[in-house]
Design a protein around this motif. Structure first.
Motif, PDB file in Angstrom:
ATOM      1  N   ALA A 197       0.867  -1.183   0.000  1.00 62.30           N
ATOM      2  CA  ALA A 197       0.000   0.000   0.000  1.00 62.30           C
ATOM      3  C   ALA A 197       0.899   1.226   0.000  1.00 62.30           C
ATOM      4  O   ALA A 197       1.235   1.769   1.049  1.00 62.30           O
ATOM      5  N   PRO A 198       1.334   1.691  -1.189  1.00 57.50           N
ATOM      6  CA  PRO A 198       2.341   2.751  -1.251  1.00 57.50           C
ATOM      7  C   PRO A 198       1.781   4.124  -0.929  1.00 57.50           C
ATOM      8  O   PRO A 198       0.652   4.461  -1.277  1.00 57.50           O
ATOM      9  N   GLY A 199       2.614   4.923  -0.261  1.00 56.44           N
ATOM     10  CA  GLY A 199       2.317   6.327  -0.048  1.00 56.44           C
ATOM     11  C   GLY A 199       3.165   7.178  -0.985  1.00 56.44           C
ATOM     12  O   GLY A 199       3.650   6.703  -2.018  1.00 56.44           O
ATOM     13  N   ARG A 200       3.369   8.431  -0.621  1.00 60.03           N
ATOM     14  CA  ARG A 200       4.124   9.358  -1.479  1.00 60.03           C
ATOM     15  C   ARG A 200       5.618   9.091  -1.349  1.00 60.03           C
ATOM     16  O   ARG A 200       6.189   9.162  -0.256  1.00 60.03           O
ATOM     17  N   PRO A 213       6.473   5.171   1.962  1.00 65.80           N
ATOM     18  CA  PRO A 213       5.651   4.473   2.959  1.00 65.80           C
ATOM     19  C   PRO A 213       4.964   3.279   2.294  1.00 65.80           C
ATOM     20  O   PRO A 213       4.329   3.417   1.249  1.00 65.80           O
ATOM     21  N   LEU A 214       5.104   2.124   2.883  1.00 65.18           N
ATOM     22  CA  LEU A 214       4.415   0.918   2.436  1.00 65.18           C
ATOM     23  C   LEU A 214       3.552   0.442   3.592  1.00 65.18           C
ATOM     24  O   LEU A 214       4.053  -0.173   4.538  1.00 65.18           O
ATOM     25  N   GLY A 215       2.269   0.797   3.549  1.00 65.79           N
ATOM     26  CA  GLY A 215       1.410   0.532   4.699  1.00 65.79           C
ATOM     27  C   GLY A 215       1.848   1.392   5.862  1.00 65.79           C
ATOM     28  O   GLY A 215       2.017   2.610   5.738  1.00 65.79           O
ATOM     29  N   ARG A 216       2.106   0.761   7.013  1.00 69.82           N
ATOM     30  CA  ARG A 216       2.513   1.484   8.220  1.00 69.82           C
ATOM     31  C   ARG A 216       4.032   1.507   8.399  1.00 69.82           C
ATOM     32  O   ARG A 216       4.515   1.800   9.503  1.00 69.82           O
ATOM     33  N   THR A 217       4.812   1.199   7.358  1.00 71.78           N
ATOM     34  CA  THR A 217       6.263   1.256   7.472  1.00 71.78           C
ATOM     35  C   THR A 217       6.815   2.236   6.453  1.00 71.78           C
ATOM     36  O   THR A 217       6.212   2.484   5.405  1.00 71.78           O
ATOM     37  N   LEU A 218       7.991   2.814   6.768  1.00 72.87           N
ATOM     38  CA  LEU A 218       8.709   3.657   5.820  1.00 72.87           C
ATOM     39  C   LEU A 218       9.951   2.901   5.385  1.00 72.87           C
ATOM     40  O   LEU A 218      10.796   2.535   6.218  1.00 72.87           O
ATOM     41  N   VAL A 219      10.064   2.651   4.094  1.00 70.63           N
ATOM     42  CA  VAL A 219      11.146   1.840   3.546  1.00 70.63           C
ATOM     43  C   VAL A 219      12.054   2.712   2.688  1.00 70.63           C
ATOM     44  O   VAL A 219      11.575   3.599   1.967  1.00 70.63           O
ATOM     45  N   ALA A 220      13.376   2.457   2.772  1.00 70.67           N
ATOM     46  CA  ALA A 220      14.347   3.137   1.929  1.00 70.67           C
ATOM     47  C   ALA A 220      14.965   2.132   0.969  1.00 70.67           C
ATOM     48  O   ALA A 220      15.362   1.033   1.378  1.00 70.67           O
ATOM     49  N   LEU A 221      15.032   2.489  -0.322  1.00 73.44           N
ATOM     50  CA  LEU A 221      15.676   1.673  -1.336  1.00 73.44           C
ATOM     51  C   LEU A 221      16.835   2.474  -1.907  1.00 73.44           C
ATOM     52  O   LEU A 221      16.662   3.642  -2.284  1.00 73.44           O
ATOM     53  N   ARG A 222      18.033   1.824  -1.989  1.00 67.23           N
ATOM     54  CA  ARG A 222      19.234   2.516  -2.433  1.00 67.23           C
ATOM     55  C   ARG A 222      19.909   1.725  -3.541  1.00 67.23           C
ATOM     56  O   ARG A 222      19.951   0.491  -3.500  1.00 67.23           O
ATOM     57  N   ASP A 223      20.424   2.445  -4.508  1.00 62.04           N
ATOM     58  CA  ASP A 223      21.061   1.838  -5.677  1.00 62.04           C
ATOM     59  C   ASP A 223      22.185   0.888  -5.246  1.00 62.04           C
ATOM     60  O   ASP A 223      23.169   1.296  -4.615  1.00 62.04           O
TER      61      ASP A 223
END
Length: 583
Positions: A197-200, A213-223
């Motif tokens: 459930a993606p946020g901005r 934000p994916l649901g109730r978590t904040l995720v970081a993706l790095r190259d």
């Protein structure tokens, strides 16, 4: 049986004589105040050249890199929800419903429109091509001719592209991936326990990392690195609104209402927390120089700010108009409004309220406890109106109808007493006749009816058989302005069952207190306007300057020479417009 044409025309001519000849009428802007309160801002984004672009209601606002305090607007025809700009800052793509509107930034000219069913995101790649995500998958679009190429047919739930166009975040099903936009190679990714459930999403200044934000978590993706969780569902910060901005020093800046936090991107450990009065939670983004574009506010209202991660509101770029949803002109000529923050503002005074309406000398407001009359800046509750969830004021302003999901009440202003009360359920709109003998009832579902207040008898609307309407305004001289389902307005002369004219404009529409003019809002190719019509013929007499969106309301002053419109000017920033009407 309808009257003979000659009789009908004679009646219309008599009405025209009664109202007087339609001479030259002008609308001139008197004031465009910038009211406090939360603005209708859904996106604030830097481009690679250092300019900024805002989705502000139904318009896209461009701030040039050379002068960020100078704003230029483009009307989009519907609320803007996201924006992307080419790396050279020449072309912008605004997401409007299921449409991608392409425009030349310098000329503020729309160059093309692409309709995409289930549109979930769009952004420009490094070569100027447009990437589009939808239920049909990931596509590449040529901005010049709008030709489309499907890159991956898997449905896309969210798509965000970095400012330099080199990388994109794509969310599909239970996967969120950071992709190279040229090769579509996966650079980093994560999986959700169920459908994501993606946020901005927000990209870092160099475009190498992104937080989402994916649901109730904040995720970081790095190259080139595994995804990490910055905020967990158990963290109290996820319960409210926030922005997570990935910084180049391997931390994430969290902006919340009234505070900033810095967290380690790998562990989510909070390194510091600073209170910052007036800071807004969303939206926010980072420039290529890692400047923070954020929303701040205070007693003076919301403002777009630029600053460093340590001082995100260091300098104000421009003041933002607070969104309004109700307004009226008081007997002394001053203005009262209700904002989307549920605050009634009358000069320096403020009070909680949900709506305000007035005609001539009388003004009524809807509060959390029911309906009330505004007298000298004080809200005086109306008897028998507790719990009201909607209200409507008749043409003279001397009777107010208020209703709930279960029932309707009508109160006389002079005595403050309820003259009618009945358990009428499911009402959407109610209009009380100027003489307060009838109530025109428009239910959310079903057929509209007229009710006699003396005996509660009802009958069908006195209109063309088969016509369906959803609201009506009645002038003091018996002219009816019925709002059609398609947004147009039918004018009926007194005693007639066939409309004398159909106007292109509709809600909100209001007759002037002297019944000589009808003001109706209508969209045009260059923006919304409010047009003044002659009620005797429906002829348009004049129209306003283009507005920044559909007006939330139209309200007249008691002298029929002041018109208050719940929208700002398209050529500038404002919450409402006050016009002077000159006959």
């Amino acid at each position: 049986m309808s009257p003979r044409p000659s009789v009908r025309l004679a009646r219309v001519a008599a009405l025209g004589a009664l109202l007087g000849p339609a001479g030259a009428v002008t609308l001139s802007v008197r004031d465009a105040p910038l009211l406090p309160g939360p603005p209708a801002l859904t996106e604030a984004r830097w481009d690679a050249a250092g300019g900024a672009h805002l989705c502000l209601g139904e318009r896209l606002v461009h701030l040039g890199a050379a002068d960020l305090s100078s704003a230029a607007s483009t009307w989009l025809g519907a609320p803007c929800r996201a924006v992307s700009v080419t790396p050279d800052a020449t072309l912008a793509a605004a997401l409007v419903g299921d449409r991608v509107v392409l425009m030349n930034v310098a000329q503020r000219r729309v160059t093309g429109t692409l309709t995409v069913t289930g549109l979930s995101g769009a952004g420009f790649g490094s070569g100027g091509e447009l990437l589009v995500g939808s239920g049909a998958g990931l596509e590449r679009v040529n901005p010049a001719d709008l030709s489309r190429q499907v890159l991956d047919p898997a449905p896309v739930a969210a798509l965000t592209v970095a400012a330099d166009g080199s990388r994109a975040l794509v969310v599909r099903g239970s996967r969120a991936q950071l992709l190279d936009t040229r090769t579509l190679r996966v650079l980093s990714g994560t999986s959700c326990d169920d459908t994501c459930a993606p946020g901005r999403a927000v990209f870092s200044a160099d475009g190498r990392s992104v937080t989402v934000p994916l649901g109730r978590t904040l995720v970081a993706l790095r190259d080139g690195l595994p995804a990490t969780t910055v905020l967990r569902a158990s963290d109290p910060e996820t319960a409210g609104a926030y922005s997570g901005l990935p910084l180049r020093n391997n931390t994430v800046l969290i902006l919340r209402d009234g505070e900033t936090q810095v967290r380690d991107v790998q562990t989510g450990h909070r390194e510091r927390r600073v209170g910052l009065s007036g800071l807004g939670a969303t939206p926010a983004s980072l420039s290529p120089r890692e400047e923070v574009l954020s929303v701040g506010g205070g007693a003076g209202g919301a403002a777009l700010s630029a600053g460093t991660p340590d001082q995100p509101t260091a300098r104000t770029l421009l003041r933002l108009p607070g969104a309004v949803r109700g307004g009226a002109v008081l007997a002394d000529g001053s203005v009262v409004t209700v904002g989307r923050d549920d605050t009634l503002r009358a000069g320096p005074r403020a009070a909680p309220a949900l709506d305000v309406q007035g005609v001539g000398r009388f003004t009524f407001a809807l509060t959390g406890s029911g309906a009330a009359e505004l007298r000298g800046g004080t809200l005086v509750p109306l008897a028998g109106q507790r719990g009201a969830t909607a209200l409507s004021v008749n043409h003279w302003g001397n009777h107010v109808a208020s209703w709930t999901a279960q029932g309707l009440s009508v109160t006389a202003q002079k005595t403050g007493r309820v003259i009618f009360s009945a358990p009428v359920a499911g009402l959407s709109r109610v209009t009380v006749s100027p003489d307060a003998t009838r109530a025109y009832l428009f239910p959310a579902r079903g057929e509209a009816r007229v009710m006699l207040l003396a005996n509660r008898k009802t009958f069908a609307l006195p209109v063309t058989p088969g016509a369906a309407y959803r609201d009506v305004q009645i002038s003091g001289k018996g002219v009816f302005a019925y709002l059609r389902a398609d947004g147009r307005t039918d004018l009926y002369a007194p005693g007639q069952r066939q409309p004398l004219a159909t106007l292109p404009g509709g809600a909100p529409a209001r007759f002037s207190p002297d019944s000589s003019l009808l003001a109706a809002a209508t969209p045009t190719p260059s923006g919304w306007v409010v047009a003044l019509h002659d009620p005797a013929s429906g002829r348009e007499l004049t129209r306003s300057v283009p507005l920044d969106g559909a007006p939330a309301f139209v309200a007249w002053g008691a002298d029929s020479r002041t018109l208050l419109v719940g929208a700002g000017p398209l050529s500038g920033l404002g919450s409402v417009l006050t016009f002077t009407v000159t006959p």
